[in-house]
Motif scaffolding. Structure first.
Motif, PDB file in Angstrom:
ATOM      1  N   ILE A 277     -13.779  74.675  82.300  1.00 38.41           N
ATOM      2  CA  ILE A 277     -12.707  73.966  82.812  1.00 38.41           C
ATOM      3  C   ILE A 277     -13.196  74.740  84.180  1.00 38.41           C
ATOM      4  O   ILE A 277     -13.301  75.936  84.592  1.00 38.41           O
ATOM      5  N   VAL A 278     -13.202  73.667  85.313  1.00 37.17           N
ATOM      6  CA  VAL A 278     -13.126  74.137  86.833  1.00 37.17           C
ATOM      7  C   VAL A 278     -12.208  73.367  87.571  1.00 37.17           C
ATOM      8  O   VAL A 278     -11.906  72.146  87.413  1.00 37.17           O
ATOM      9  N   THR A 279     -11.583  74.149  88.399  1.00 33.81           N
ATOM     10  CA  THR A 279     -10.493  73.732  89.013  1.00 33.81           C
ATOM     11  C   THR A 279     -10.849  73.712  90.665  1.00 33.81           C
ATOM     12  O   THR A 279     -11.414  74.516  91.243  1.00 33.81           O
ATOM     13  N   PHE A 280     -10.396  72.404  91.582  1.00 29.63           N
ATOM     14  CA  PHE A 280     -10.784  72.467  92.776  1.00 29.63           C
ATOM     15  C   PHE A 280      -9.556  72.071  93.460  1.00 29.63           C
ATOM     16  O   PHE A 280      -8.661  71.451  92.893  1.00 29.63           O
ATOM     17  N   HIS A 281      -9.389  72.822  94.519  1.00 35.55           N
ATOM     18  CA  HIS A 281      -7.958  72.629  95.430  1.00 35.55           C
ATOM     19  C   HIS A 281      -8.349  71.483  96.371  1.00 35.55           C
ATOM     20  O   HIS A 281      -9.160  71.523  97.116  1.00 35.55           O
ATOM     21  N   GLY A 282      -7.564  70.419  96.376  1.00 35.65           N
ATOM     22  CA  GLY A 282      -7.747  69.355  97.482  1.00 35.65           C
ATOM     23  C   GLY A 282      -6.412  69.369  98.319  1.00 35.65           C
ATOM     24  O   GLY A 282      -5.873  70.193  98.513  1.00 35.65           O
ATOM     25  N   ILE A 283      -6.303  68.427  99.080  1.00 36.27           N
ATOM     26  CA  ILE A 283      -5.261  67.946 100.086  1.00 36.27           C
ATOM     27  C   ILE A 283      -3.918  67.810  99.465  1.00 36.27           C
ATOM     28  O   ILE A 283      -3.920  66.505  98.957  1.00 36.27           O
ATOM     29  N   GLY A 284      -3.061  68.679  99.063  1.00 37.06           N
ATOM     30  CA  GLY A 284      -1.674  68.282  98.508  1.00 37.06           C
ATOM     31  C   GLY A 284      -1.845  68.192  97.062  1.00 37.06           C
ATOM     32  O   GLY A 284      -0.985  67.552  96.409  1.00 37.06           O
ATOM     33  N   SER A 285      -3.006  68.468  96.600  1.00 36.73           N
ATOM     34  CA  SER A 285      -2.986  68.271  95.128  1.00 36.73           C
ATOM     35  C   SER A 285      -4.150  69.155  94.417  1.00 36.73           C
ATOM     36  O   SER A 285      -4.869  69.976  95.177  1.00 36.73           O
ATOM     37  N   VAL A 286      -4.278  69.426  93.129  1.00 32.03           N
ATOM     38  CA  VAL A 286      -5.206  70.427  92.575  1.00 32.03           C
ATOM     39  C   VAL A 286      -6.198  69.233  91.457  1.00 32.03           C
ATOM     40  O   VAL A 286      -5.195  68.540  90.758  1.00 32.03           O
ATOM     41  N   ALA A 287      -7.413  69.143  91.415  1.00 34.13           N
ATOM     42  CA  ALA A 287      -7.908  68.440  90.551  1.00 34.13           C
ATOM     43  C   ALA A 287      -8.722  69.330  89.710  1.00 34.13           C
ATOM     44  O   ALA A 287      -9.137  70.527  90.060  1.00 34.13           O
ATOM     45  N   THR A 288      -8.927  68.908  88.522  1.00 43.04           N
ATOM     46  CA  THR A 288      -9.493  69.930  87.384  1.00 43.04           C
ATOM     47  C   THR A 288     -10.411  69.026  86.492  1.00 43.04           C
ATOM     48  O   THR A 288      -9.995  67.842  86.130  1.00 43.04           O
ATOM     49  N   VAL A 289     -11.508  69.373  86.048  1.00 44.73           N
ATOM     50  CA  VAL A 289     -12.398  68.876  85.282  1.00 44.73           C
ATOM     51  C   VAL A 289     -12.575  69.781  84.001  1.00 44.73           C
ATOM     52  O   VAL A 289     -13.055  70.910  84.192  1.00 44.73           O
ATOM     53  N   ASP A 290     -12.285  69.408  83.042  1.00 50.97           N
ATOM     54  CA  ASP A 290     -12.076  70.097  81.569  1.00 50.97           C
ATOM     55  C   ASP A 290     -13.671  70.450  81.287  1.00 50.97           C
ATOM     56  O   ASP A 290     -13.988  71.370  80.396  1.00 50.97           O
ATOM     57  N   ASN A 291     -14.687  69.512  81.489  1.00 49.89           N
ATOM     58  CA  ASN A 291     -15.906  69.924  80.794  1.00 49.89           C
ATOM     59  C   ASN A 291     -17.064  69.938  81.933  1.00 49.89           C
ATOM     60  O   ASN A 291     -18.101  69.212  81.627  1.00 49.89           O
ATOM     61  N   PHE A 292     -16.778  70.572  82.881  1.00 51.68           N
ATOM     62  CA  PHE A 292     -17.913  70.842  83.738  1.00 51.68           C
ATOM     63  C   PHE A 292     -19.188  71.712  83.520  1.00 51.68           C
ATOM     64  O   PHE A 292     -18.905  72.792  82.696  1.00 51.68           O
ATOM     65  N   LEU A 293     -20.373  70.850  83.729  1.00 52.44           N
ATOM     66  CA  LEU A 293     -21.530  71.635  83.353  1.00 52.44           C
ATOM     67  C   LEU A 293     -22.194  72.310  84.391  1.00 52.44           C
ATOM     68  O   LEU A 293     -22.000  72.406  85.472  1.00 52.44           O
ATOM     69  N   PHE A 294     -22.825  73.910  83.687  1.00 52.67           N
ATOM     70  CA  PHE A 294     -23.450  74.693  84.549  1.00 52.67           C
ATOM     71  C   PHE A 294     -24.174  75.666  83.674  1.00 52.67           C
ATOM     72  O   PHE A 294     -24.227  75.494  82.475  1.00 52.67           O
ATOM     73  N   SER A 295     -25.032  76.426  84.354  1.00 49.78           N
ATOM     74  CA  SER A 295     -25.744  77.359  83.447  1.00 49.78           C
ATOM     75  C   SER A 295     -25.537  78.822  83.563  1.00 49.78           C
ATOM     76  O   SER A 295     -24.969  79.258  84.870  1.00 49.78           O
ATOM     77  N   CYS A 296     -25.722  79.486  82.716  1.00 49.21           N
ATOM     78  CA  CYS A 296     -25.480  80.818  82.667  1.00 49.21           C
ATOM     79  C   CYS A 296     -26.594  81.661  83.140  1.00 49.21           C
ATOM     80  O   CYS A 296     -27.930  81.572  82.450  1.00 49.21           O
ATOM     81  N   SER A 297     -26.547  82.557  84.132  1.00 50.38           N
ATOM     82  CA  SER A 297     -27.691  83.204  84.647  1.00 50.38           C
ATOM     83  C   SER A 297     -27.611  84.797  84.370  1.00 50.38           C
ATOM     84  O   SER A 297     -26.570  85.353  84.017  1.00 50.38           O
ATOM     85  N   PRO A 298     -28.789  85.421  84.218  1.00 53.68           N
ATOM     86  CA  PRO A 298     -28.836  86.951  84.097  1.00 53.68           C
ATOM     87  C   PRO A 298     -28.370  87.630  85.462  1.00 53.68           C
ATOM     88  O   PRO A 298     -28.512  86.860  86.449  1.00 53.68           O
ATOM     89  N   ASP A 299     -28.038  88.721  85.382  1.00 53.25           N
ATOM     90  CA  ASP A 299     -27.614  89.500  86.565  1.00 53.25           C
ATOM     91  C   ASP A 299     -28.741  89.724  87.604  1.00 53.25           C
ATOM     92  O   ASP A 299     -28.527  89.503  88.808  1.00 53.25           O
ATOM     93  N   TYR A 300     -30.051  89.644  87.104  1.00 54.19           N
ATOM     94  CA  TYR A 300     -31.066  89.690  88.253  1.00 54.19           C
ATOM     95  C   TYR A 300     -31.285  88.679  89.018  1.00 54.19           C
ATOM     96  O   TYR A 300     -31.794  88.600  90.345  1.00 54.19           O
ATOM     97  N   LEU A 301     -30.584  87.566  88.539  1.00 51.81           N
ATOM     98  CA  LEU A 301     -30.841  86.080  89.480  1.00 51.81           C
ATOM     99  C   LEU A 301     -29.924  86.437  90.427  1.00 51.81           C
ATOM    100  O   LEU A 301     -30.224  85.484  91.527  1.00 51.81           O
ATOM    101  N   LEU A 302     -28.917  86.986  90.581  1.00 51.08           N
ATOM    102  CA  LEU A 302     -27.855  87.296  91.693  1.00 51.08           C
ATOM    103  C   LEU A 302     -28.509  88.031  92.916  1.00 51.08           C
ATOM    104  O   LEU A 302     -27.704  87.952  94.112  1.00 51.08           O
TER     105      LEU A 302
END
Length: 394
Positions: free
Chosen positions: A126-151
């Motif tokens: 779940i990823v939430t974004f704040h818009g103008i006067g509203s909040v939008a949420t995407v329940d199935n947002f895709l991303f990849s998990c990184s190891p610490d060293y990539l930061l």
């Protein structure tokens, strides 16, 4: 207040009033993400709320990034790993699997600042974004998990990168698919308060140029390039080429702090700039790293023009976007020698993009760009303040 800013204010007032009654999951075409600049790394960052519980997650903005990748160390009860061979995995252009049988989908990750790469697990949450006067949420947002060293090399506190490239799982592409918004977004970078607005443009006073592919220049399809036919300094065209070929594709980058040029081009460019500067009675001083050309500070400096598809379409780089104030009395040309072993002849960096409205229309394959807002007495910060003003104060 100038006419351009008055029209902009009217547009936002009408838009805000029309969506003020909307709530969570509203498919708003005006979704704003604040962008701030980290002055230590010169990176631009934004923040999303990710997972369950919702954790504020700082991310480095990467215009050409193909996906969102984060360090997934904090646990989230709503996170799910994507299986190999699924539709989501195929859409993400997964890398070749090394385990037999393959189970988890792996995709390519890169930190363009350090050059480090990794194969990360594809996940959704779940990823939430704040818009103008509203909040939008995407329940199935895709991303990849990184190891610490990539930061390593990212701004302090950043947990990953937000990619705005043209891939199917880039940030903007997922908003289009999940929130049913147009395939465009607007970026306004600033040394103070910048922003990204998804799904709409915010100005009718833009020049437009095609977004081009620059695979022949070593660039990828997910990156943003514009074609530059020539460069002018104080109105005089440079005899400028790379290995006998026109410059062609110039990458638009939020990762490179200052515009970089291949050494052969940089030499011709700086020689012409110095000549023009001296004709304006500018006084050269010893260079201050990382810059190669510096002067005693003064208000008027040579104007740089990138001539795009015709003489009628020019990107002007003036004053604040060309010179970096390094001390009270010294300013330096904000263009760097990138060396000879570079894939792109010219990369237009973040400093040159600041306080310009950039509209990326992925539907038409065009990029709109404004002149410097500062030259009009405006700025990204002023526009963001107007957009973000609470509706009760309007």
């Amino acid at each position: 207040m100038d006419l351009h800013l008055q029209l902009l204010v009217c547009f936002f007032l009408l838009t805000i009033k029309s969506i003020a009654t909307q709530t969570t999951h509203f498919h708003t075409p005006l979704l704003l993400l604040p962008v701030t600049k980290d002055f230590k790394t010169l990176q631009y960052t934004t923040q999303l709320l990710i997972g369950t519980p919702q954790i504020p997650t700082d991310l480095v903005l990467h215009l050409s990034g193909q996906s969102l990748w984060i360090n997934c160390a904090p646990s989230s009860s709503s996170r799910h790993l994507i299986t190999h061979g699924s539709l989501s995995c195929l859409m993400a252009k997964s890398v070749a699997q090394t385990t037999i049988p393959a189970t988890i989908c792996h995709i390519h990750q890169q930190n363009p600042i350090t050059g480090a790469t990794n194969s990360g697990d594809l996940a959704e949450d779940i990823v939430t974004f704040h818009g103008i006067g509203s909040v939008a949420t995407v329940d199935n947002f895709l991303f990849s998990c990184s190891p610490d060293y990539l930061l390593k090399g990212l701004a302090n506190g950043a947990k990953g990168m937000l990619g705005l490239g043209r891939s199917k799982i880039a940030f903007q592409s997922q908003l289009v698919n999940n929130l049913d918004i147009p395939r465009k977004f607007t970026v306004c970078l600033s040394e103070s308060d910048g922003f990204i607005i998804s799904g709409t443009g915010i100005s009718n006073s833009l020049s437009y140029t095609p977004l081009v592919s620059s695979m022949t220049h070593g660039g990828g399809l997910d990156q943003y390039y514009v074609n530059v036919n020539s460069i002018k300094i104080s109105g005089r065209r440079l005899v400028l080429h790379d290995g006998g070929q026109p410059i062609g594709g110039v990458q638009i980058s939020s990762i490179v702090p200052y515009t970089t040029m291949k050494s052969t081009i940089y030499g011709i460019f700086t020689k012409a700039y110095i000549k023009s500067a001296i004709s304006m009675n500018m006084t050269m001083v010893a260079p201050v790293a990382p810059f190669g050309v510096c002067f005693v500070s003064q208000r008027l400096v040579p104007e740089i023009e990138l001539v795009l598809q015709s003489e009628l379409v020019k990107w002007r780089i003036q004053g604040r976007n060309s010179m970096v104030q390094v001390s009270d009395s010294v300013m330096c040309l904000g263009f760097l020698d990138g060396g000879l072993d570079v894939s792109d002849s010219v990369v237009l960096g973040g400093y040159q993009l600041e306080d310009h409205i950039l509209e990326f229309n992925l539907g038409t394959g065009m990029m709109g760009f404004s002149s410097s807002l500062l030259m009009e007495g405006n700025s990204c910060s002023k526009i963001r303040a107007l957009v973000s003003r609470p509706k009760d104060s309007l």
